[in-house]
Design an enzyme around this catalytic site. Structure first.
Site, short mmCIF file in Angstrom:
data_model
loop_
_atom_site.label_atom_id
_atom_site.label_comp_id
_atom_site.label_asym_id
_atom_site.label_seq_id
_atom_site.Cartn_x
_atom_site.Cartn_y
_atom_site.Cartn_z
N PRO A 10 32.93 -2.40 18.36
CA PRO A 10 34.12 -2.88 19.05
C PRO A 10 34.12 -2.62 20.55
CG PRO A 10 34.65 -1.00 17.66
CD PRO A 10 33.24 -1.39 17.34
N TYR A 23 30.92 2.45 31.75
CA TYR A 23 29.98 1.61 31.01
C TYR A 23 29.08 0.75 31.89
CZ TYR A 23 32.95 2.99 27.14
OH TYR A 23 33.64 3.72 26.22
N ALA A 75 33.96 2.99 18.94
CA ALA A 75 34.96 3.92 18.42
C ALA A 75 34.84 4.15 16.91
CB ALA A 75 36.37 3.43 18.76
N GLU A 96 21.58 6.10 16.37
CA GLU A 96 22.92 5.98 16.96
C GLU A 96 22.80 6.12 18.47
OE1 GLU A 96 26.91 8.78 17.16
OE2 GLU A 96 25.58 9.00 15.43
N SER A 100 27.76 6.31 27.26
CA SER A 100 28.28 7.48 27.98
C SER A 100 27.94 8.76 27.22
CB SER A 100 29.81 7.38 28.14
OG SER A 100 30.44 7.50 26.88
N ARG A 105 33.68 13.56 27.39
CA ARG A 105 34.89 12.73 27.38
C ARG A 105 35.96 13.37 26.49
NH1 ARG A 105 33.31 6.69 26.48
NH2 ARG A 105 35.46 6.45 27.16
N ARG A 109 36.16 12.11 20.76
CA ARG A 109 34.85 11.48 20.80
C ARG A 109 33.70 12.45 20.52
NH1 ARG A 109 35.78 6.33 22.94
NH2 ARG A 109 37.57 6.24 24.34
#
Length: 138
Positions: A10, A23, A75, A96, A100, A105, A109
């Site tokens: 997403p 990003y 997310a 994976e 960032s 963050r 996350r």
């Protein structure tokens, strides 16, 4: 020739527009051309969806015939046990990736539901995180 599927989740369709300070300014389609030029002996397939079930369907579709899957689940990384189970259900290794450094963050996350099911995790190197994931399959 290695077959590598890149799957973005997403909001990654907005790369180059969405929060460029985090990003970057490039679209993923532009970066994909860089990967294809750098790795002419790899066949890259690219898929992006904002829908969790569609990401799972894509993993199922390619998860027994490709040499590697590079997955940036966005997310869903932090919430999706279903994606974790899909990764575990297939034989193709999954790396994976995150553009960032998610650990620098928001605290939500910092936890990945996917990492334990993956071959490895690469994060924090911008779009180059994808290249590093590709290298892991070569």
């Amino acid at each position: 020739m290695k077959k590598i599927q890149i799957i973005n989740g997403p909001n990654l369709n907005l790369l180059g527009k969405r929060e460029p300070t985090i990003y970057g300014h490039s679209s993923f389609e532009d970066y994909l051309q860089v990967l294809r030029q750098r790795y002419p002996d790899c066949e890259f397939a690219y898929y992006q969806s904002n829908v969790e079930g569609e990401l799972i369907n894509k993993i199922h579709e390619v998860g027994f015939s490709y040499d590697g899957i590079v997955l940036n689940a966005g997310a869903y990384t932090h919430t999706s046990i279903a994606l974790h189970d899909a990764i575990k259900a297939v034989t193709t290794p999954v790396v994976e990736v995150h553009i960032s450094n998610v650990h620098a963050r928001e605290s939500f996350r910092h936890v990945s539901m996917l990492s334990a099911a993956c071959k490895g995790v690469i994060l924090g190197f911008g779009l180059d995180s994808y290249r590093l994931a590709v290298e892991s399959f070569l």
